[in-house]
Motif scaffolding. Sequence first.
Motif, PDB file in Angstrom:
ATOM      1  N   VAL A  94      48.634 153.180 -71.612  1.00 15.67           N
ATOM      2  CA  VAL A  94      48.644 153.556 -70.203  1.00 15.67           C
ATOM      3  C   VAL A  94      49.973 153.161 -69.565  1.00 15.67           C
ATOM      4  O   VAL A  94      50.464 152.048 -69.740  1.00 15.67           O
ATOM      5  CB  VAL A  94      47.478 152.886 -69.435  1.00 15.67           C
ATOM      6  N   ASN A  95      50.545 154.095 -68.846  1.00 11.69           N
ATOM      7  CA  ASN A  95      51.769 153.853 -68.083  1.00 11.69           C
ATOM      8  C   ASN A  95      51.459 154.199 -66.627  1.00 11.69           C
ATOM      9  O   ASN A  95      51.512 155.352 -66.225  1.00 11.69           O
ATOM     10  CB  ASN A  95      52.903 154.718 -68.629  1.00 11.69           C
ATOM     11  N   ALA A  96      51.098 153.192 -65.847  1.00 10.03           N
ATOM     12  CA  ALA A  96      50.690 153.408 -64.458  1.00 10.03           C
ATOM     13  C   ALA A  96      51.836 153.098 -63.511  1.00 10.03           C
ATOM     14  O   ALA A  96      52.591 152.154 -63.717  1.00 10.03           O
ATOM     15  CB  ALA A  96      49.486 152.529 -64.117  1.00 10.03           C
ATOM     16  N   LYS A 154      45.371 168.415 -56.138  1.00  8.23           N
ATOM     17  CA  LYS A 154      46.403 169.247 -56.765  1.00  8.23           C
ATOM     18  C   LYS A 154      46.865 168.702 -58.110  1.00  8.23           C
ATOM     19  O   LYS A 154      47.780 169.249 -58.729  1.00  8.23           O
ATOM     20  CB  LYS A 154      47.603 169.370 -55.820  1.00  8.23           C
ATOM     21  N   GLY A 155      46.262 167.606 -58.558  1.00  2.68           N
ATOM     22  CA  GLY A 155      46.634 167.038 -59.849  1.00  2.68           C
ATOM     23  C   GLY A 155      47.947 166.280 -59.829  1.00  2.68           C
ATOM     24  O   GLY A 155      48.556 166.060 -60.869  1.00  2.68           O
ATOM     25  N   GLU A 156      48.382 165.845 -58.637  1.00  2.00           N
ATOM     26  CA  GLU A 156      49.648 165.132 -58.518  1.00  2.00           C
ATOM     27  C   GLU A 156      49.458 163.617 -58.502  1.00  2.00           C
ATOM     28  O   GLU A 156      50.414 162.860 -58.365  1.00  2.00           O
ATOM     29  CB  GLU A 156      50.390 165.600 -57.259  1.00  2.00           C
ATOM     30  N   ALA A 157      48.224 163.159 -58.586  1.00  2.37           N
ATOM     31  CA  ALA A 157      47.891 161.737 -58.727  1.00  2.37           C
ATOM     32  C   ALA A 157      46.569 161.663 -59.468  1.00  2.37           C
ATOM     33  O   ALA A 157      45.753 162.588 -59.406  1.00  2.37           O
ATOM     34  CB  ALA A 157      47.792 161.052 -57.364  1.00  2.37           C
ATOM     35  N   GLU A 158      46.386 160.567 -60.188  1.00  9.05           N
ATOM     36  CA  GLU A 158      45.154 160.390 -60.970  1.00  9.05           C
ATOM     37  C   GLU A 158      44.173 159.440 -60.291  1.00  9.05           C
ATOM     38  O   GLU A 158      42.963 159.541 -60.463  1.00  9.05           O
ATOM     39  CB  GLU A 158      45.484 159.864 -62.378  1.00  9.05           C
ATOM     40  N   ILE A 159      44.705 158.473 -59.539  1.00  2.00           N
ATOM     41  CA  ILE A 159      43.890 157.499 -58.812  1.00  2.00           C
ATOM     42  C   ILE A 159      44.429 157.432 -57.391  1.00  2.00           C
ATOM     43  O   ILE A 159      45.641 157.522 -57.175  1.00  2.00           O
ATOM     44  CB  ILE A 159      43.962 156.097 -59.450  1.00  2.00           C
ATOM     45  N   ALA A 160      43.548 157.270 -56.408  1.00  2.00           N
ATOM     46  CA  ALA A 160      44.019 157.188 -55.025  1.00  2.00           C
ATOM     47  C   ALA A 160      43.156 156.262 -54.194  1.00  2.00           C
ATOM     48  O   ALA A 160      41.951 156.148 -54.417  1.00  2.00           O
ATOM     49  CB  ALA A 160      44.045 158.580 -54.389  1.00  2.00           C
ATOM     50  N   PHE A 161      43.798 155.595 -53.248  1.00  2.00           N
ATOM     51  CA  PHE A 161      43.109 154.829 -52.223  1.00  2.00           C
ATOM     52  C   PHE A 161      42.813 155.787 -51.076  1.00  2.00           C
ATOM     53  O   PHE A 161      43.726 156.434 -50.546  1.00  2.00           O
ATOM     54  CB  PHE A 161      43.996 153.694 -51.704  1.00  2.00           C
ATOM     55  N   ILE A 162      41.546 155.898 -50.689  1.00  2.00           N
ATOM     56  CA  ILE A 162      41.149 156.796 -49.612  1.00  2.00           C
ATOM     57  C   ILE A 162      40.010 156.129 -48.836  1.00  2.00           C
ATOM     58  O   ILE A 162      39.120 155.516 -49.426  1.00  2.00           O
ATOM     59  CB  ILE A 162      40.642 158.159 -50.161  1.00  2.00           C
ATOM     60  N   SER A 207      49.194 159.412 -77.790  1.00  2.00           N
ATOM     61  CA  SER A 207      48.339 158.234 -77.665  1.00  2.00           C
ATOM     62  C   SER A 207      48.950 157.191 -76.733  1.00  2.00           C
ATOM     63  O   SER A 207      48.262 156.358 -76.190  1.00  2.00           O
ATOM     64  CB  SER A 207      48.088 157.611 -79.051  1.00  2.00           C
ATOM     65  N   LYS A 208      50.296 157.249 -76.591  1.00  2.00           N
ATOM     66  CA  LYS A 208      50.943 156.245 -75.757  1.00  2.00           C
ATOM     67  C   LYS A 208      51.464 156.827 -74.449  1.00  2.00           C
ATOM     68  O   LYS A 208      52.169 156.164 -73.710  1.00  2.00           O
ATOM     69  CB  LYS A 208      52.099 155.594 -76.520  1.00  2.00           C
ATOM     70  N   GLY A 209      51.099 158.082 -74.175  1.00  2.00           N
ATOM     71  CA  GLY A 209      51.639 158.733 -72.994  1.00  2.00           C
ATOM     72  C   GLY A 209      50.612 159.048 -71.945  1.00  2.00           C
ATOM     73  O   GLY A 209      50.589 160.162 -71.431  1.00  2.00           O
ATOM     74  N   ILE A 210      49.717 158.108 -71.646  1.00  3.26           N
ATOM     75  CA  ILE A 210      48.732 158.322 -70.592  1.00  3.26           C
ATOM     76  C   ILE A 210      49.354 157.864 -69.279  1.00  3.26           C
ATOM     77  O   ILE A 210      49.365 156.681 -68.953  1.00  3.26           O
ATOM     78  CB  ILE A 210      47.432 157.541 -70.877  1.00  3.26           C
ATOM     79  N   TYR A 211      49.929 158.816 -68.553  1.00  2.00           N
ATOM     80  CA  TYR A 211      50.601 158.493 -67.307  1.00  2.00           C
ATOM     81  C   TYR A 211      49.621 158.572 -66.135  1.00  2.00           C
ATOM     82  O   TYR A 211      48.929 159.564 -65.963  1.00  2.00           O
ATOM     83  CB  TYR A 211      51.777 159.448 -67.093  1.00  2.00           C
TER      84      TYR A 211
END
Length: 323
Positions: free
Chosen positions: A62-64, A81-89, A28-32
């Motif tokens: 959340v740990n961003a 590839k699942g190496e980032a969850e959010i991105a600026f594009i 519950s506390k490990g949303i990276y």
Amino acid sequence: MRKRFGSIAVVLLLLMYLVVGCTSNTASKGIYISIATGGTAGTYYPLGGALAKIFNDNIDGVNANVQSTGASVENVGLISKGEAEIAFIQNDITYYATTGTEAFEGKEKVTNLRGMAMIYPELVQIIATEESGIKTVEDLKGKKVAIGAPGSGVEANARQVLAVHGMTYDDLGKADYLSFNEAADQLKNKQIDAAFLTAGIPTSAVTEVGQTSKIVVVPIASDKISKLSEAYPFYTEVVIPADTYSGQSQDITTAAVMAMLVVSDKLEDDLVYNLTKEMFEKRQVIIDTHSRGNDLKLETALKGMPIELHPGAKRYYDEKGIK
């Protein structure tokens, strides 16, 4: 004997409870969340830092963190590839990735990108030295022009802008595939006559060039921008206000793409809903970090969106009546 076994059983049950409890608590506390941005000297990086602060301070568990990257094209790969969850594009790069065109031609279409929000316009800026005599796009014929790094968004912008003017790289004296910084340096040193740059304004590299050299900001006419938009729906018409750069005495019309936030389709709906909600409700943190934060507005959050919205983000916009 029975008491001993009974005690052991109780201890084992307690241990199991603690293990399960700790595992559950960790989950519950490990949303990276890794936020892919751009170079540390660019605009994406500080904006990403502001987002990370908002998420960490306001969303439980959340740990961003912010990841410095090569920006748009690399960020597509990181999300896919699942190496980032959010991105600026940039929204044009997002469009190319999902349609398998331009830099992504011949590659498998990227299908796991989902829209979160449009942020700010990145303007196609054509900067020329005054001594080159360049005042219009057509004047680029026969000149040495920086057109962006190979396969970059800038390079695609340059090629598309030239095309609506009936031109190709063959019409230029020399088409130099230069990165952002290389182009700025060569403008300063008079090694090139003009450069295509796509970035938010004022662009610090252009400002620096203008401090040591007289420069001209070349306009793109409205009718040409309309043609661009017909062929590529991510383009919009914008204005570079007078006095943005040294010696620029009037407004300059040009085309723009949009910087946007993309998320992975693997993120849970409730999480993306909360990320989107907190981003807009705490946007002052972003504004305080960088002036481009002022461009993040609910009323323009979906303008130029080239891909399907993440359901979590859509739920937030639906609640706010944003279509």
